[in-house]
Motif scaffolding. Sequence first.
Motif, PDB file in Angstrom:
ATOM      1  N   ASN A 370      43.695  52.117  37.014  1.00 13.41           N
ATOM      2  CA  ASN A 370      44.394  51.740  38.438  1.00 13.41           C
ATOM      3  C   ASN A 370      43.427  51.987  39.362  1.00 13.41           C
ATOM      4  OD1 ASN A 370      46.795  51.433  37.034  1.00 13.41           O
ATOM      5  ND2 ASN A 370      47.307  53.785  37.357  1.00 13.41           N
ATOM      6  N   GLY A 371      42.007  51.956  39.143  1.00 15.97           N
ATOM      7  CA  GLY A 371      40.952  52.073  40.032  1.00 15.97           C
ATOM      8  C   GLY A 371      40.659  50.936  40.911  1.00 15.97           C
ATOM      9  N   VAL A 372      40.214  51.101  41.920  1.00 16.12           N
ATOM     10  CA  VAL A 372      39.925  50.160  43.082  1.00 16.12           C
ATOM     11  C   VAL A 372      38.276  49.966  42.873  1.00 16.12           C
ATOM     12  CG1 VAL A 372      39.825  49.517  45.434  1.00 16.12           C
ATOM     13  CG2 VAL A 372      41.705  50.480  44.275  1.00 16.12           C
ATOM     14  N   SER A 373      37.838  48.534  42.658  1.00 15.37           N
ATOM     15  CA  SER A 373      36.356  48.344  42.706  1.00 15.37           C
ATOM     16  C   SER A 373      35.982  47.388  43.649  1.00 15.37           C
ATOM     17  CB  SER A 373      36.039  47.910  41.255  1.00 15.37           C
ATOM     18  OG  SER A 373      34.653  47.582  41.292  1.00 15.37           O
ATOM     19  N   LEU A 374      35.229  47.543  44.686  1.00 13.50           N
ATOM     20  CA  LEU A 374      34.559  46.639  45.537  1.00 13.50           C
ATOM     21  C   LEU A 374      33.422  45.884  45.092  1.00 13.50           C
ATOM     22  CD1 LEU A 374      34.674  48.093  49.110  1.00 13.50           C
ATOM     23  CD2 LEU A 374      36.719  47.039  47.695  1.00 13.50           C
ATOM     24  N   ARG A 375      33.419  44.894  44.873  1.00 12.03           N
ATOM     25  CA  ARG A 375      32.292  44.164  44.328  1.00 12.03           C
ATOM     26  C   ARG A 375      31.731  42.884  45.033  1.00 12.03           C
ATOM     27  NH1 ARG A 375      33.221  44.373  37.932  1.00 12.03           N
ATOM     28  NH2 ARG A 375      33.589  46.567  37.769  1.00 12.03           N
ATOM     29  N   THR A 376      30.486  42.691  44.942  1.00 14.96           N
ATOM     30  CA  THR A 376      29.953  41.417  45.954  1.00 14.96           C
ATOM     31  C   THR A 376      29.830  40.372  44.989  1.00 14.96           C
ATOM     32  OG1 THR A 376      27.565  42.064  45.215  1.00 14.96           O
ATOM     33  CG2 THR A 376      28.309  43.212  47.151  1.00 14.96           C
ATOM     34  N   PHE A 377      30.701  40.267  43.864  1.00 17.52           N
ATOM     35  CA  PHE A 377      30.656  39.146  42.949  1.00 17.52           C
ATOM     36  C   PHE A 377      31.561  38.040  43.386  1.00 17.52           C
ATOM     37  CE2 PHE A 377      30.283  42.718  39.655  1.00 17.52           C
ATOM     38  CZ  PHE A 377      29.013  43.244  40.266  1.00 17.52           C
ATOM     39  N   ASN A 378      31.813  37.297  42.450  1.00 13.89           N
ATOM     40  CA  ASN A 378      32.338  36.144  42.891  1.00 13.89           C
ATOM     41  C   ASN A 378      33.751  35.685  42.184  1.00 13.89           C
ATOM     42  OD1 ASN A 378      31.766  35.282  40.140  1.00 13.89           O
ATOM     43  ND2 ASN A 378      29.777  34.396  40.811  1.00 13.89           N
ATOM     44  N   ARG A 379      34.064  36.494  41.125  1.00 13.00           N
ATOM     45  CA  ARG A 379      35.470  36.529  40.377  1.00 13.00           C
ATOM     46  C   ARG A 379      36.044  37.774  40.453  1.00 13.00           C
ATOM     47  NH1 ARG A 379      33.167  32.172  36.264  1.00 13.00           N
ATOM     48  NH2 ARG A 379      33.578  30.458  37.621  1.00 13.00           N
ATOM     49  N   ASN A 380      37.378  37.952  40.688  1.00 16.57           N
ATOM     50  CA  ASN A 380      38.188  39.116  40.578  1.00 16.57           C
ATOM     51  C   ASN A 380      39.255  38.807  39.813  1.00 16.57           C
ATOM     52  OD1 ASN A 380      39.398  37.544  42.427  1.00 16.57           O
ATOM     53  ND2 ASN A 380      39.977  39.375  43.891  1.00 16.57           N
ATOM     54  N   PHE A 381      39.164  37.966  38.596  1.00 11.84           N
ATOM     55  CA  PHE A 381      40.402  37.717  37.747  1.00 11.84           C
ATOM     56  C   PHE A 381      41.067  38.971  37.007  1.00 11.84           C
ATOM     57  CE2 PHE A 381      38.238  33.633  37.298  1.00 11.84           C
ATOM     58  CZ  PHE A 381      38.653  33.147  38.316  1.00 11.84           C
ATOM     59  N   LYS A 382      42.132  39.142  36.842  1.00 11.55           N
ATOM     60  CA  LYS A 382      42.717  40.396  36.312  1.00 11.55           C
ATOM     61  C   LYS A 382      41.896  40.814  34.907  1.00 11.55           C
ATOM     62  CE  LYS A 382      47.478  42.429  35.315  1.00 11.55           C
ATOM     63  NZ  LYS A 382      47.529  43.351  36.344  1.00 11.55           N
ATOM     64  N   GLY A 383      41.417  42.067  34.854  1.00 10.12           N
ATOM     65  CA  GLY A 383      40.870  42.407  33.623  1.00 10.12           C
ATOM     66  C   GLY A 383      39.563  41.991  33.279  1.00 10.12           C
ATOM     67  N   ARG A 384      39.030  41.172  34.161  1.00 15.79           N
ATOM     68  CA  ARG A 384      37.466  40.658  33.970  1.00 15.79           C
ATOM     69  C   ARG A 384      36.454  41.767  33.891  1.00 15.79           C
ATOM     70  NH1 ARG A 384      34.096  35.710  34.989  1.00 15.79           N
ATOM     71  NH2 ARG A 384      32.222  36.334  35.828  1.00 15.79           N
ATOM     72  N   CYS A 385      36.987  42.836  34.807  1.00 17.34           N
ATOM     73  CA  CYS A 385      36.065  43.934  35.017  1.00 17.34           C
ATOM     74  C   CYS A 385      35.930  44.778  33.795  1.00 17.34           C
ATOM     75  CB  CYS A 385      36.382  44.631  36.286  1.00 17.34           C
ATOM     76  SG  CYS A 385      38.156  45.244  36.360  1.00 17.34           S
ATOM     77  N   GLY A 386      36.921  44.669  32.659  1.00 21.08           N
ATOM     78  CA  GLY A 386      37.028  45.721  31.514  1.00 21.08           C
ATOM     79  C   GLY A 386      38.376  46.482  31.836  1.00 21.08           C
ATOM     80  N   THR A 387      39.007  46.596  32.871  1.00 19.89           N
ATOM     81  CA  THR A 387      39.989  47.632  32.941  1.00 19.89           C
ATOM     82  C   THR A 387      41.135  46.595  33.623  1.00 19.89           C
ATOM     83  OG1 THR A 387      38.452  49.426  33.703  1.00 19.89           O
ATOM     84  CG2 THR A 387      40.878  49.705  34.042  1.00 19.89           C
ATOM     85  N   VAL A 388      42.113  46.455  32.810  1.00 22.60           N
ATOM     86  CA  VAL A 388      43.141  45.639  33.210  1.00 22.60           C
ATOM     87  C   VAL A 388      43.947  46.181  34.348  1.00 22.60           C
ATOM     88  CG1 VAL A 388      45.252  44.394  32.259  1.00 22.60           C
ATOM     89  CG2 VAL A 388      43.632  44.904  30.811  1.00 22.60           C
ATOM     90  N   SER A 389      44.143  47.345  34.542  1.00 23.57           N
ATOM     91  CA  SER A 389      44.997  48.258  35.580  1.00 23.57           C
ATOM     92  C   SER A 389      44.084  48.212  36.864  1.00 23.57           C
ATOM     93  CB  SER A 389      45.412  49.156  35.285  1.00 23.57           C
ATOM     94  OG  SER A 389      44.677  50.414  35.072  1.00 23.57           O
TER      95      SER A 389
END
Length: 657
Positions: A370-389
């Motif tokens: 359930n973490g919140v990650s701020l990223r300077t990237f281009n995609r924030n599709f669900k699960g792309r960061c490795g953590t689905v929640s």
Amino acid sequence: MGCNLTQRIIKEHLADGEMVAGNQVGIRIDQTLTQDSTGTMAYLQFEAMGIDRVKTERSMAYIDHNMLQQDSESADDHRYIQTVAKKHGVYFSRPGNGICHQVHLERFGVPGETLLGSDSHTPTCGGIGMLAIGAGGLDVAVAMGGGPYYIMMPEVINVRLIGKLRPYVSAKDIILELLRRISVKGGVGKVMEYTGEGVKSLSVPERATITNMGAELGATTSIFPSDELTRAFLKAQQRKEVWRTLQPEEGATYDETIVVDLRILEPLAAMPHSPDNVKSLAEIGEVKVDQVAIGSCTNSSYQDLMKVVGILKGKTVHPDVSLVISPGSRQVLKMLAANGALADLIAAGARILEPACGPCIGMGQAPSTNGVSLRTFNRNFKGRCGTVSAGVYLVSPETAAISAIAGSLADPRTCEEDIAVDIPETFPVCDNMIISPADEGVMVEVVRGPNIKPFPLNQTLAEKVEGSVLLKVGDNITTDEIMPSNAKLLPFRSNIPYLAGYCFVPCNAEFPKRANEKNGGFVVGGENYGQGSSREHAALVPLYLGVKGVLAKSFARIHKTNLINSGILPLTFKHPVDYNGIAELDDLCIENAGAQVRNGNRIIVRNRTRVAEYEMSIEVSDREREMLLAGGKINLIRQQAKQKCVYIDSAHPLMRF
Ligand code: MIC
Ligand code: SF4
């Protein structure tokens, strides 16, 4: 009537077709790039074509995605790419040298030339006035072999920039504003061409941030003119000889104009889980942050990171925040090391990663539950960061840095420091991590690891195409959902049978099992099906599992081409309401499929379960029609080669002909 910039470059590179919107045109490709996660497949396909040497002006093979190397697969694949590149005339950028798009912009991009890359963010080089397009690996392989690249002649959108950004408002906010206005499908079939006096206020790396993330609009590409700032950038990279001025001609016309007034833009963020879910920081309000990640091909330039340093210097990252920073290239990292900025970042508590894609594609740094990650990237599709929640917000480097200190989403305009950064007059150029290819005729052994498995090849289109609906999904399904990429799967990009076990799993964990039991079938999708990456694995893996056709309301550009290249029918609902009438496991059938595909754009699909008929259109060129009939691009190339008695390496050990 004059040509706009896009039309000028297409005209200079026109190899086939007429430049009329909606027509297919073949363009000559000057440069290609691959990266490692799409590259293995692209080089296997290139080898299978039996061509000795690339025919482009420059072809580059970058290693930047598969960097975790938890087992031998990635290192083996890197060795394969290094040796195959050496043999066939491709320059190899070693792991550690940086992200393909950043390095290409710095070292190899040329205004007015064409670049085709097996990565959807290839348009980054539009920042220096290149016509740079992302494509599937097979299309890049064909371009390496000298073949033209075919696109639908795009509409050209004039994005007129007025005024100048205020301090702490960033180039990232410009592209987020466009995403807010026209959405992730607003650019499909279009080129975003930037004009207006506001262009002059943006440096080349800032322009590249905008063209990079034009991919999220679904655009064919994005482009800036090549002007004095481009010249200064290339001169600083010791490449002034490749500069040429490039502007739209007098009286150039556009299909549409979008005006962005830079003077009134505010810091923005794309909220979970889509790059177009954009709001101003003020609208979003208080959000507690667990992780901040700065980097990726969107925001990892020297200028970006020096702004971050300006904000972090002398401060400490909030105790509840993990801050990771990945510089875009070795050049950027070296500059930060040389001027002491790296020490400032380390002192502030930043965790420094190697210059690579890293967390952007889920290669490490997965946020907490359930973490919140701020990223300077281009995609924030669900699960792309490795953590689905987890919830990922896409922001500018300025917003990321100030929030890392505050521990919650913060407005960079509250900063007191002056963080303006000029582009240096000279960059410390050092290309010692680029390995040149062997001279023509020199024997090179291509080293193949055990991870390389044969890739699937379709058969000529059957007269009756039938099967069950294996899956029904909604709008904007991403290739990350069709064929997920993360630290566990990315090392297997040259192993389609292994990846098959994970196909569509984010949508339905039963999909691979169902596809096997039913012996393949159809997928039904909504609008903008297949948005996101260029990975042809999102077509090859479904092909391996027996998918014969996709029925959707509309398709994303690169994925549609990848389906066609694989011989999978991309069918668009003539009456979108028909989508509602289909359910999973319905039994579908296309009678006389060959004749229907050959004869025009109308395909009738029968639903034998519901005794219904759907009128579908197949919006393809004649060339693509041939491809579908032949069972994909490689089969067509082989057929044509046979007719012309051209030798094709049909005994290639890696292909199942
Ligand atoms: C991405 O950002 O999704 C990737 C990983 O760079 C992809 C390519 C791939 O899947 O290997 C892309 O953007 O094309
Ligand atoms: Fe790499 Fe991310 Fe850029 Fe894709 S979007 S090329 S994963 S940095």
